[in-house]
Write a protein that holds these residues in place. Structure first.
Motif, PDB file in Angstrom:
ATOM      1  N   LYS A   1       1.221  -1.616  -5.397  1.00 22.44           N
ATOM      2  CA  LYS A   1       1.962  -0.486  -5.970  1.00 22.44           C
ATOM      3  C   LYS A   1       2.839   0.135  -4.887  1.00 22.44           C
ATOM      4  O   LYS A   1       2.589  -0.032  -3.687  1.00 22.44           O
ATOM      5  CB  LYS A   1       1.014   0.589  -6.507  1.00 22.44           C
ATOM      6  CG  LYS A   1       0.207   0.168  -7.701  1.00 22.44           C
ATOM      7  CD  LYS A   1       1.088   0.077  -8.929  1.00 22.44           C
ATOM      8  CE  LYS A   1       0.275  -0.182 -10.181  1.00 22.44           C
ATOM      9  NZ  LYS A   1       1.109  -0.194 -11.374  1.00 22.44           N
TER      10      LYS A   1
ATOM     11  N   THR B   1       5.266   3.917  -4.086  1.00 20.41           N
ATOM     12  CA  THR B   1       5.644   5.251  -4.507  1.00 20.41           C
ATOM     13  C   THR B   1       7.034   5.519  -3.958  1.00 20.41           C
ATOM     14  O   THR B   1       7.585   4.702  -3.221  1.00 20.41           O
ATOM     15  CB  THR B   1       4.618   6.309  -4.042  1.00 20.41           C
ATOM     16  OG1 THR B   1       4.899   7.542  -4.717  1.00 20.41           O
ATOM     17  CG2 THR B   1       4.632   6.506  -2.543  1.00 20.41           C
TER      18      THR B   1
ATOM     19  N   ARG C   1       4.834   1.017   1.592  1.00 22.51           N
ATOM     20  CA  ARG C   1       4.725   1.178   0.137  1.00 22.51           C
ATOM     21  C   ARG C   1       5.573   2.331  -0.396  1.00 22.51           C
ATOM     22  O   ARG C   1       5.424   2.734  -1.532  1.00 22.51           O
ATOM     23  CB  ARG C   1       3.267   1.392  -0.265  1.00 22.51           C
ATOM     24  CG  ARG C   1       2.403   0.184   0.017  1.00 22.51           C
ATOM     25  CD  ARG C   1       0.980   0.376  -0.453  1.00 22.51           C
ATOM     26  NE  ARG C   1       0.170  -0.737   0.019  1.00 22.51           N
ATOM     27  CZ  ARG C   1      -1.109  -0.646   0.346  1.00 22.51           C
ATOM     28  NH1 ARG C   1      -1.738   0.509   0.220  1.00 22.51           N
ATOM     29  NH2 ARG C   1      -1.769  -1.701   0.777  1.00 22.51           N
TER      30      ARG C   1
ATOM     31  N   TYR D   1       5.731  -1.334 -10.893  1.00 22.56           N
ATOM     32  CA  TYR D   1       4.999  -1.217  -9.633  1.00 22.56           C
ATOM     33  C   TYR D   1       4.865   0.217  -9.106  1.00 22.56           C
ATOM     34  O   TYR D   1       4.228   0.439  -8.096  1.00 22.56           O
ATOM     35  CB  TYR D   1       5.664  -2.080  -8.559  1.00 22.56           C
ATOM     36  CG  TYR D   1       5.662  -3.541  -8.913  1.00 22.56           C
ATOM     37  CD1 TYR D   1       4.502  -4.293  -8.840  1.00 22.56           C
ATOM     38  CD2 TYR D   1       6.828  -4.172  -9.355  1.00 22.56           C
ATOM     39  CE1 TYR D   1       4.489  -5.619  -9.183  1.00 22.56           C
ATOM     40  CE2 TYR D   1       6.830  -5.518  -9.696  1.00 22.56           C
ATOM     41  CZ  TYR D   1       5.659  -6.235  -9.618  1.00 22.56           C
ATOM     42  OH  TYR D   1       5.649  -7.562  -9.960  1.00 22.56           O
TER      43      TYR D   1
ATOM     44  N   PHE E   1       3.710   3.958  -8.442  1.00 23.59           N
ATOM     45  CA  PHE E   1       2.486   4.773  -8.436  1.00 23.59           C
ATOM     46  C   PHE E   1       2.934   6.197  -8.186  1.00 23.59           C
ATOM     47  O   PHE E   1       3.370   6.539  -7.084  1.00 23.59           O
ATOM     48  CB  PHE E   1       1.535   4.290  -7.330  1.00 23.59           C
ATOM     49  CG  PHE E   1       0.243   5.066  -7.259  1.00 23.59           C
ATOM     50  CD1 PHE E   1      -0.797   4.748  -8.095  1.00 23.59           C
ATOM     51  CD2 PHE E   1       0.076   6.100  -6.355  1.00 23.59           C
ATOM     52  CE1 PHE E   1      -2.005   5.447  -8.043  1.00 23.59           C
ATOM     53  CE2 PHE E   1      -1.114   6.813  -6.288  1.00 23.59           C
ATOM     54  CZ  PHE E   1      -2.154   6.475  -7.126  1.00 23.59           C
TER      55      PHE E   1
END
Length: 104
Positions: free
Chosen positions: A18, A20, A54, A98, A100
């Motif tokens: 995931k 962000t 990420r 994907y 989050f």
């Protein structure tokens, strides 16, 4: 707790596979300083435990990594995301699939 500490703490919640965004991360840390989050992540003292690879731009583009916006560090970020199962198509990630956003 400082903003940097909040950012690092919340970022550790983002699971493998995931991503962000700088915006989502700033909001969950109690700030509107999306660019400030990028500056904080540039100084990440605890990578890879705090997985700054990420974090991407709000439009799904890869963004920077380790202070770089292009080059080998970006290639490294893409490789790390792909190893976690995140598909990167022409430098962009599908946030619907994907993303989050800490509401999960």
């Amino acid at each position: 707790m400082s903003l940097a500490e909040k950012v690092y703490l919340k970022l550790r919640e983002v699971p493998r596979g995931k991503v962000t965004t700088y915006k989502w991360l700033a909001e969950v840390a109690g700030s509107k300083g999306y660019r400030l989050v990028g500056q904080i992540l540039k100084r990440n003292p605890d990578a890879p435990r705090t997985p700054c690879h990420r974090v991407v731009s709000s439009n799904g583009k890869i963004g920077g990594f380790g202070g770089e916006r292009s080059g080998k560090r970006i290639e490294e970020k893409i490789r790390m995301l792909e190893q976690e199962g995140v598909e990167v198509e022409k430098g962009v990630i599908d946030l619907e699939q994907y993303g989050f956003d800490f509401k999960e």
